[in-house]
Design an enzyme around this catalytic site. Structure first.
Site, PDB file in Angstrom:
ATOM      1  CG  ASP A   8      -0.335   0.243   2.523  1.00  0.00           C
ATOM      2  OD1 ASP A   8       0.920   0.320   2.598  1.00  0.00           O
ATOM      3  OD2 ASP A   8      -1.074   0.402   3.513  1.00  0.00           O
ATOM      4  CG  HIS A   9      -0.742   4.804   1.492  1.00  0.00           C
ATOM      5  ND1 HIS A   9      -1.803   3.904   1.545  1.00  0.00           N
ATOM      6  CD2 HIS A   9      -0.773   5.496   2.656  1.00  0.00           C
ATOM      7  CE1 HIS A   9      -2.437   4.066   2.703  1.00  0.00           C
ATOM      8  NE2 HIS A   9      -1.829   5.014   3.392  1.00  0.00           N
ATOM      9  CB  CYS A  66       0.930  -2.342   4.756  1.00  0.00           C
ATOM     10  SG  CYS A  66       0.788  -3.258   6.291  1.00  0.00           S
ATOM     11  CB  THR A  68       2.408  -2.204  10.947  1.00  0.00           C
ATOM     12  OG1 THR A  68       1.217  -2.749  10.351  1.00  0.00           O
ATOM     13  CG2 THR A  68       2.101  -0.876  11.626  1.00  0.00           C
ATOM     14  N   GLY A  71      -1.415  -5.381   8.628  1.00  0.00           N
ATOM     15  CA  GLY A  71      -2.668  -5.466   7.877  1.00  0.00           C
ATOM     16  C   GLY A  71      -2.525  -6.269   6.600  1.00  0.00           C
ATOM     17  CG  HIS A  99      11.396 -23.994  12.255  1.00  0.00           C
ATOM     18  ND1 HIS A  99      11.580 -23.836  13.614  1.00  0.00           N
ATOM     19  CD2 HIS A  99      12.525 -24.595  11.804  1.00  0.00           C
ATOM     20  CE1 HIS A  99      12.769 -24.315  13.963  1.00  0.00           C
ATOM     21  NE2 HIS A  99      13.366 -24.769  12.879  1.00  0.00           N
ATOM     22  CG  ASN A 100       6.859 -20.943  10.644  1.00  0.00           C
ATOM     23  OD1 ASN A 100       7.623 -20.015  10.941  1.00  0.00           O
ATOM     24  ND2 ASN A 100       6.382 -21.771  11.560  1.00  0.00           N
ATOM     25  NE  ARG A 110       3.415   4.736   7.109  1.00  0.00           N
ATOM     26  CZ  ARG A 110       2.103   4.856   6.917  1.00  0.00           C
ATOM     27  NH1 ARG A 110       1.252   4.364   7.799  1.00  0.00           N
ATOM     28  NH2 ARG A 110       1.642   5.475   5.858  1.00  0.00           N
ATOM     29  NE  ARG A 133      11.484 -30.315  15.515  1.00  0.00           N
ATOM     30  CZ  ARG A 133      12.724 -30.089  15.095  1.00  0.00           C
ATOM     31  NH1 ARG A 133      13.309 -30.962  14.268  1.00  0.00           N
ATOM     32  NH2 ARG A 133      13.393 -29.019  15.466  1.00  0.00           N
ATOM     33  CG  HIS A 134      10.104 -27.931  11.218  1.00  0.00           C
ATOM     34  ND1 HIS A 134       9.856 -27.346  12.440  1.00  0.00           N
ATOM     35  CD2 HIS A 134      11.408 -28.274  11.216  1.00  0.00           C
ATOM     36  CE1 HIS A 134      10.968 -27.310  13.144  1.00  0.00           C
ATOM     37  NE2 HIS A 134      11.924 -27.877  12.421  1.00  0.00           N
ATOM     38  NE  ARG A 137       6.117 -29.490  15.583  1.00  0.00           N
ATOM     39  CZ  ARG A 137       7.325 -29.537  16.114  1.00  0.00           C
ATOM     40  NH1 ARG A 137       8.276 -28.714  15.698  1.00  0.00           N
ATOM     41  NH2 ARG A 137       7.607 -30.417  17.062  1.00  0.00           N
TER      42      ARG A 137
HETATM   43  C1  RB5 Z   1      -2.021   2.832   6.379  1.00  0.00           C
HETATM   44  O1  RB5 Z   1      -1.997   4.085   6.984  1.00  0.00           O
HETATM   45  C2  RB5 Z   1      -1.662   1.758   7.399  1.00  0.00           C
HETATM   46  O2  RB5 Z   1      -2.749   1.506   8.217  1.00  0.00           O
HETATM   47  C3  RB5 Z   1      -1.208   0.484   6.716  1.00  0.00           C
HETATM   48  O3  RB5 Z   1      -0.107   0.763   5.907  1.00  0.00           O
HETATM   49  C4  RB5 Z   1      -0.785  -0.665   7.604  1.00  0.00           C
HETATM   50  O4  RB5 Z   1       0.140  -0.258   8.562  1.00  0.00           O
HETATM   51  C5  RB5 Z   1      -1.866  -1.474   8.161  1.00  0.00           C
HETATM   52  O5  RB5 Z   1      -1.677  -2.498   8.823  1.00  0.00           O
END
Ligand code: RB5
Length: 146
Positions: A8-9, A66, A68, A71, A99-100, A110, A133-134, A137
């Site tokens: 995303d942005h 994104c 964080t 999302g 493992h996954n 960010r 074993r992985h 799971r």
């Molecule tokens: C967008 O502002 C922000 O919510 C998105 O990039 C992300 O961090 C969501 O999980």
């Protein structure tokens, strides 16, 4: 390797850095957008697009970004067949593969700087699923889908 990437942005700037690195390393990269960091867009659209491509077998793996990484990884994980792992260091990225058997790496544009992000990407791409074993799971995770 053939990869697909999307953000995303909030992840756009890091997506461009990661894409340039992947191309420089000789990978083929399909970019599902977004195409600028100014226009506010919805991360589920991009997580879903990348995840659908990976689930369809068009690419060996994907990268979603994104602000964080939370999302867009949540959205990608709603697509059947997807195991998207949000990683903030190279150890997590290595374990996500070993493992996954993660098939999508999620990053927070960010949260991690470009240098750390590229180290995470390199660790993810250099690692392989350990099986054993992985596998049992991971099979149990995927059984939740049905
Ligand atoms: C967008 O502002 C922000 O919510 C998105 O990039 C992300 O961090 C969501 O999980």
């Amino acid at each position: 390797m053939k990869l697909v990437i999307g953000s995303d942005h909030g992840g756009y700037a890091l997506k461009e850095v990661v894409k340039a690195y992947l191309l420089e390393q000789g990978h083929a990269v399909s970019d599902r957008g977004t195409d600028d960091g100014e226009t506010s867009v919805d991360y589920p659209d991009y997580g879903r697009a990348v995840a659908a491509d990976v689930a369809a077998g068009k690419y060996a793996c994907g990268i979603v970004i994104c602000g964080t990484g939370i999302g867009i990884s949540l959205a990608a994980n709603k697509v059947h067949g997807i195991r998207a792992a949000l990683c903030t260091d190279p150890y997590m990225a290595r374990m996500a593969r070993m493992h996954n058997d993660a098939n999508i790496l999620a990053l927070g544009g960010r949260v991690v700087g470009p240098g750390l992000a590229l180290a995470i990407v390199a660790a993810f791409l250099d690692s392989e699923f350990a099986g054993g074993r992985h596998a049992r799971r991971v099979d149990k995770i995927m059984a939740i889908e049905s």
